[in-house]
Design a protein around this motif. Sequence first.
Motif, PDB file in Angstrom:
ATOM      1  N   GLN A 471       0.802  -1.222   0.000  1.00 62.06           N
ATOM      2  CA  GLN A 471       0.000   0.000   0.000  1.00 62.06           C
ATOM      3  C   GLN A 471       0.836   1.274   0.000  1.00 62.06           C
ATOM      4  O   GLN A 471       0.414   2.299  -0.543  1.00 62.06           O
ATOM      5  N   LEU A 472       2.024   1.211   0.607  1.00 58.15           N
ATOM      6  CA  LEU A 472       2.840   2.420   0.712  1.00 58.15           C
ATOM      7  C   LEU A 472       3.948   2.469  -0.320  1.00 58.15           C
ATOM      8  O   LEU A 472       4.473   3.554  -0.621  1.00 58.15           O
ATOM      9  N   GLY A 473       4.311   1.295  -0.835  1.00 55.06           N
ATOM     10  CA  GLY A 473       5.418   1.251  -1.775  1.00 55.06           C
ATOM     11  C   GLY A 473       6.738   1.495  -1.055  1.00 55.06           C
ATOM     12  O   GLY A 473       6.799   1.690   0.150  1.00 55.06           O
ATOM     13  N   GLY A 474       7.823   1.507  -1.795  1.00 52.89           N
ATOM     14  CA  GLY A 474       9.120   1.762  -1.181  1.00 52.89           C
ATOM     15  C   GLY A 474       9.695   0.535  -0.513  1.00 52.89           C
ATOM     16  O   GLY A 474       9.146  -0.562  -0.582  1.00 52.89           O
ATOM     17  N   GLY A 475      10.836   0.744   0.145  1.00 51.15           N
ATOM     18  CA  GLY A 475      11.546  -0.362   0.776  1.00 51.15           C
ATOM     19  C   GLY A 475      11.214  -0.490   2.244  1.00 51.15           C
ATOM     20  O   GLY A 475      10.181  -0.014   2.729  1.00 51.15           O
ATOM     21  N   TRP A 476      12.141  -1.126   2.964  1.00 55.15           N
ATOM     22  CA  TRP A 476      11.969  -1.401   4.393  1.00 55.15           C
ATOM     23  C   TRP A 476      12.016  -0.112   5.199  1.00 55.15           C
ATOM     24  O   TRP A 476      12.838   0.768   4.948  1.00 55.15           O
ATOM     25  N   ILE A 477      11.144   0.006   6.169  1.00 51.45           N
ATOM     26  CA  ILE A 477      11.134   1.177   7.054  1.00 51.45           C
ATOM     27  C   ILE A 477      12.121   0.930   8.190  1.00 51.45           C
ATOM     28  O   ILE A 477      12.066  -0.099   8.860  1.00 51.45           O
ATOM     29  N   GLU A 478      13.020   1.865   8.396  1.00 53.77           N
ATOM     30  CA  GLU A 478      14.041   1.704   9.425  1.00 53.77           C
ATOM     31  C   GLU A 478      13.425   1.701  10.820  1.00 53.77           C
ATOM     32  O   GLU A 478      12.420   2.370  11.077  1.00 53.77           O
ATOM     33  N   ARG A 479      14.062   0.959  11.722  1.00 57.88           N
ATOM     34  CA  ARG A 479      13.600   0.919  13.107  1.00 57.88           C
ATOM     35  C   ARG A 479      13.664   2.312  13.736  1.00 57.88           C
ATOM     36  O   ARG A 479      12.807   2.658  14.560  1.00 57.88           O
ATOM     37  N   SER A 480      14.676   3.083  13.372  1.00 62.49           N
ATOM     38  CA  SER A 480      14.805   4.437  13.935  1.00 62.49           C
ATOM     39  C   SER A 480      13.617   5.302  13.552  1.00 62.49           C
ATOM     40  O   SER A 480      13.149   6.133  14.351  1.00 62.49           O
TER      41      SER A 480
END
Length: 585
Positions: A471-480
């Motif tokens: 739904q958002l596209g893009g890669g992995w969201i960082e934990r930070s």
Amino acid sequence: MNIFAQFASRITKAVEALDLKTQSGDRPDLSRITVEPPRDASHGDLATNAAMVLAKAVGENPRALAEKIAAAMRDDADVAAAEVAGPGFVNLRLADGFWQARLGDILDTATDYGRSDVGAGRRVNVEYVSANPTGPMHVGHCRGAVVGDALANIMAFAGYDVTKEYYINDAGAQIDVLARSVMLRYREALGEQVGEIPPGLYPGDYLVPVGKALADEFDRKLNQMPEEEALAIVKDRTIDAMMAMIKEDLAALNVEHEVFFSERTLHADNAAAIRSAIADLTLKGHVYKGKLPPPKGEKSDDWEDREQTLFRSTEVGDDMDRPLVKSDGAYTYFAADVAYMKDKYARGFQDVIFILGADHGGYVKRMEALAKAVSDGALNLTILLCNLVKLYRDGEPVRMSKRSGEFVTLREVVDEVGRDPIRFMMLYRKSSEPLDFDFAKVTEQSKDNPVFYVQYASARCHSVFRQAKEQLGGGWIERSTMKAAAPRLTDEGEIAIIRKLAEYPRLIEATAQAMEPHRLAFYLYDLAQTFHAHWNRGTENNDLRFVKVNDPELTHARLGLVQAVSDVLTSGLALVGADAPAEMR
């Protein structure tokens, strides 16, 4: 971070600031102050007994003292409310900001969250399974294998230096019987008609390949040797074959030992290890020559109405003295236990844990006495007894195995239901209580199947991230990024999940110290239940869904919450010895 230990420290400091004095003018003992979850969650997040345990010593009314402590704690920035309850308990409700910060702790440490140094590197030997090498593992061994392995995992995670050990009972009469049983299979492999296996020998088909291997290696040479010489060879080959099979069975259950200790080494060189151990006890004044009265009820195998060499175990906590050397000079079974205990102590272990079947209850006192005598009280011994496991299929008792001839094998159970259901369900009841294991129930996909329910929570966590990516596209969201968005989590369901996650470090420490691995299985089920409950709220209310396309920051915060749940489930299931699946098929 153990928040309960952290607040115990804060409360202790608050009490110290009150400058309380006992009637003799001394500072009161603050070591009995504890902080725990309240029995009723509606009363707050934490509860302390500080006023209750100090009031009498300092000559104050418990509720009045509790009011002073509550007033001091209200100045703590992380405390939203402090109230006095009952006869003098202080209940604390913590601010949302405190819980949001705890989510950050989990995201920082990932699956290491909950790891502790409470064990302080204390050397621990956990011995479990230790089945006689006379056949395949049966389901009766399964529970002890899982309890011992999971306990060792948990204690290592809590900072203990743990060694997993298996004691090979490869000496004694049962090994003689095993060798004679294999000799029949050897003759059978050479083409002889052996007929039915005589009573007293092992009838299982698992010995057929061992006999064939001997026939392939020796042809008819064993039949041409003196019996004692042939049986010695058969013993060696058979024990090796049985231990290879046992190790394969244990590996299928994800159980691996670091040390395999052979009982035969204690009898080597004219039983040098046993003689040395008895000599040590003698020098300490624990051995004497004497007679024992017959035990109440049946006479034991070691009882003789003649003078024997005895361990004065009644002086170190046992209920009767124990024979070490019989009148004919032969060592008793217990004499080997003496040498083995001495060996463990000599290897530098500070704690020794035995996982035994419930039928070994009579061993507890004598082994505790032995540990005390061998180490002059320095060795801490714990014996955990595992009760019976009864197998069912749709409520009907499961019949014995054809392969073993006597019992249901561990491998058959693993092959039918899988490793994870066995590992989890063997822990889903306190080990001292009987356990019913139903093949149908542990494989059904429902809330009533605890292992499915917990692993389904793990799969759901992964599905949220797959949905977010779509739904958002893009890669992995960082934990930070997820951590930075944590202050957006204010819904009661979200905070409830963080509260449950925050219990994990305390749970690990308490489980290790109490040596009760079933607590971890219970906790994982409770965490899964909390997560599923919030998930269900999201199906009814779109505002609570984890992925909000029109609010990226809130989505990042909620993904952080899901990641934290996934981390703790992964960590806890690994300690149990099971997988945290990314999807359920």
